[in-house]
Design a protein around this motif. Structure first.
Motif, PDB file in Angstrom:
ATOM      1  N   ASN A   1      10.751   2.905  -2.467  1.00 30.63           N
ATOM      2  CA  ASN A   1       9.506   2.272  -2.453  1.00 30.63           C
ATOM      3  C   ASN A   1       8.628   3.004  -3.474  1.00 30.63           C
ATOM      4  OD1 ASN A   1      10.024   1.086   0.126  1.00 30.63           O
ATOM      5  ND2 ASN A   1      10.644   2.989   0.760  1.00 30.63           N
ATOM      6  N   CYS A   2       9.177   2.926  -4.930  1.00 27.90           N
ATOM      7  CA  CYS A   2       8.408   3.613  -5.907  1.00 27.90           C
ATOM      8  C   CYS A   2       7.245   2.514  -6.281  1.00 27.90           C
ATOM      9  CB  CYS A   2       9.259   3.946  -7.138  1.00 27.90           C
ATOM     10  SG  CYS A   2       9.737   2.633  -8.101  1.00 27.90           S
TER      11      CYS A   2
ATOM     12  N   ARG B   1       2.511   2.209  -2.394  1.00 26.18           N
ATOM     13  CA  ARG B   1       3.520   2.381  -1.695  1.00 26.18           C
ATOM     14  C   ARG B   1       4.449   1.363  -1.539  1.00 26.18           C
ATOM     15  NH1 ARG B   1       0.542   6.150   2.115  1.00 26.18           N
ATOM     16  NH2 ARG B   1       1.068   4.250   3.592  1.00 26.18           N
ATOM     17  N   GLY B   2       5.774   1.052  -1.611  1.00 28.14           N
ATOM     18  CA  GLY B   2       6.881   0.100  -1.503  1.00 28.14           C
ATOM     19  C   GLY B   2       6.590  -1.070  -2.525  1.00 28.14           C
TER      20      GLY B   2
END
Lengths: 532, 146
Positions: free
Chosen positions: A202-203, A326-327
């Motif tokens: 989720n970088c 996020r994600g």
């Protein structure tokens, strides 16, 4: 000129389609050589390893080759197009920096003429491709959940869907209040370990490559298996032209290797997988007394019927943090409430909504894809704080109908580093597409407001949105109105195949890669059958 | 960087006018000046563009004794004038200032984010439970059979 031994099949291009074909053919015992003008990308070289990762999006990792200008790229004259073509040249092709949306075309997408009286029907249908969709899903690895009523039943997805997180859950409230269709996107991004690859961490910026290997770029999916099956992949090899042998059959290609030497690869059949701009470019550079206007271009249709997916964007502003950094950046939710034709809307065919993640720090300052930069001066910090991590962007991806005037030609002056003529793109947004996008903008605004947005900003047509390059060597039964037949063979040159987005008769209202790869696998099986 | 060397002080003042210190955040001069100079140093065309624009700012401020002697209102007025008269310069300047500012770990951290590289740490998501798809699934087929 160094000459390699003759191979069974020469594949040109190692991206989404070329990798799938190379694996399928090699697995059937067919000799395969693939020429790729880019190189392998080292996962340790992705920008995510540095604190300045976001700066690379505008330089060496920009999706526009005209901005990136790496030695393996070729320029594209896009001055006559409101949409700039995007692509990447490497093993994996544009799957290196795609966002991995993985919806399929729907059954009606193959029957546009019969159902809606526009464009043309495909010579193949959803049922024919369904086993190839499933096979391709297994090879790529798809996160999703079955049961979506927008599609015929699908086989189980390989991993659970990408979590909605706060941003997605917020947007769902809007769709639910309106009673509209929505579904977690099918994404070629693993949420669990699968097939030797690791799950997504989720970088965020999938568009800069995936250092985890969770995103299904074909350098980590098809290519390791294709090489294990015996395919040969030659990188930094830029093809100049496809050569003709006796009987007006393709017999290989001339290319420049990484040292710039002119080389020849002989083959019994040639498969073009160089994308919807690179493939017509190469056909047009392959001139001969037999084909003075370009290979397989007796009817003048090579390069015509270029389709993009025109994108409009609506960004809603919310009053609380959404965790949008996020994600996976591109994938959260798809809505196909307005996908099928309803003529009362003022246009034919339809579109999807894609709800993507939020904006990272620099993108927030520049206004993201909407492009409304945060003002400078004493109000800057307050304006930035009001916006950062408080936005949801809904993209409208509309079905573009094929128009003969939208085309790829050779530029009379511009060339790549090897002196090969560069492509020139001419494209006009149709009135049907404009009305479709305007409808989508109004409905996206409605959905965002239902989700709680206090205001919206709109980009009515995204210029840097030419992710999908389609239609320029279209499939069809009639040699007068198409370039390749129902099995991917050029009408004029029966041992020359096209397998990339060029094949597409129509482009649907969803991302095309899943369907491009399914078609490529289907065409590969035809090659295998004929060889047997 | 030679063409901008003589404008360094002016450039810093311009940067702090574009993004002034505020609410605990430093101004752009403190964190983005090096980035702008580095990017300009890598492109003769950009360096020349920035030098021309800064000269225009200097020219506009001369009557008032120089940009550094002008108050905040006056500085913003001068930049607004140059934004109109030299749009290409101004577009490039703001773009690179914002890039350098919001890429800087100090600012990233002030925004509440982890300033270390994204990988391999990744992110932890807040909402991970499967969504309720009951209503949508119950609508039945939405596609046309073909």
């Amino acid at each position: 000129m160094p000459a390699d031994d003759r191979t069974d099949v020469l594949v040109i291009g190692a991206g989404a389609a070329g990798a799938a074909v190379a694996w399928r053919l090699a697995s059937a015992g067919i000799g395969v050589v693939c020429l790729e003008q880019g190189d392998w990308v080292d996962a340790r070289a992705y920008p995510h390893w540095g604190v300045d990762w976001e700066l690379h999006r505008q330089t060496d990792w920009c999706a526009q080759p005209n901005v990136r200008r790496l030695s393996q790229d070729y320029p594209v004259n896009d001055a006559a197009s409101p949409i700039a073509p995007l692509m990447y040249n490497a093993v994996g092709g544009s799957t290196i920096h795609w966002s991995a949306h993985f919806p399929r075309f729907r059954p009606s997408d193959f029957r546009v003429r019969s159902l809606d009286g526009v464009a043309d029907d495909w010579p193949i249908d959803y049922a024919t491709l369904e086993p190839y969709f499933d096979l391709n899903d297994r090879m790529m690895g798809v996160a999703g959940v079955i049961g979506d009523p927008a599609y015929p039943p699908k086989s189980p997805r390989q991993t659970p869907p990408i979590p909605l997180d706060t941003l997605g859950a917020t947007m769902v409230r809007g769709f639910e209040r309106l009673g509209w269709h929505w579904w977690p996107s099918d994404s070629a991004i693993l949420t669990r370990d699968y097939d030797g690859r690791r799950a997504c961490n989720n970088c965020g910026p999938c568009d800069l490559g995936c250092p985890t290997g969770a995103k299904a770029s074909t350098d980590v999916t098809y290519w390791p298996k294709a090489l294990a099956a015996g395919a040969r992949l030659l990188t930094r090899c830029r093809v100049r032209e496809i050569t003709l042998g006796p009987g007006a059959l393709a017999d290989g290609a001339i290319y420049y290797d990484r040292e710039g030497r002119e080389c020849r690869q002989k083959a019994r059949a040639v498969v073009l997988a160089a994308n919807g701009i690179g493939t017509p470019r190469l056909l047009l550079t392959s001139r001969s007394p037999r084909f003075p206007d370009g290979l397989a271009n007796e009817n003048g249709l090579v390069g015509r019927h270029l389709m993009f997916h025109p994108y409009a964007l609506v960004r809603g502003l919310f009053d609380r943090p959404l965790g949008g950094h996020r994600g996976p950046i591109g994938c959260a939710i798809i809505s196909q409430e307005f996908y099928e034709t309803e003529l009362s809307r003022g246009f034919v065919r339809g579109y999807s909504f894609q709800v993507s993640r939020g904006l990272s720090p620099i993108a927030s300052a520049h206004g993201g894809l909407v492009g409304d930069r945060v003002p400078w001066g004493r109000e800057h910090r307050r304006a930035y704080a009001d916006r950062f991590d408080r936005t949801i962007t809904v993209a409208i991806i509309g079905e573009d109908l094929p128009e003969a005037g939208n085309r790829v030609e050779l530029d009379p002056a511009l060339t790549d580093d090897s002196g090969i003529p560069a492509p020139r793109v001419t494209y006009t947004l149709s009135e049907n597409s404009r009305r479709m996008l305007d409808h989508g903008i109004a409905r996206a605004r409605e959905a965002l407001e239902a989700a709680g947005a206090s205001g919206v900003a709109v980009n009515p047509l995204l210029r840097a949105g030419g992710w999908h390059l389609m239609g320029t060597a279209r499939m069809g039964r009639d040699p007068a109105s198409s370039v390749i037949d129902a099995e991917g063979r050029c009408h004029d040159v029966p041992n020359l195949y096209v397998v990339d987005g060029s094949t597409m008769v129509t482009c649907a209202g969803v991302n095309p890669t899943s369907t491009i790869q399914a078609v490529a696998l289907y065409i590969a099986d035809g090659i295998i059958r004929r060889r047997a | 960087m030679t063409r901008l060397a003589g404008h360094r002080d002016l450039l810093a003042q311009v940067l702090d006018t574009l993004v002034p210190p505020s609410g605990g955040f430093p101004g752009a001069a403190a964190v983005a000046l090096d980035h702008v100079l580095t990017v300009a140093g890598g492109s003769a065309a950009l360096e020349a563009l920035l030098a021309r624009g800064l000269q225009a700012i200097e020219d506009d401020a001369r009557a008032a004794g120089g940009f550094g002697r002008v108050d905040t209102d006056g500085r913003e007025r001068i930049l607004q004038t140059v934004e109109r008269s030299h749009p290409e310069f101004f577009e490039a300047l703001v773009r690179h200032v914002y890039d350098g500012y919001y890429a800087h770990p100090t600012i990233v951290e002030r925004l509440g984010l982890d300033p270390t590289p994204l990988h391999p740490r990744g992110h932890r998501l807040d909402v991970t439970e499967p969504p309720d798809l009951t209503r949508v699934a119950a609508r039945g087929p939405l596609y046309r059979r073909a």
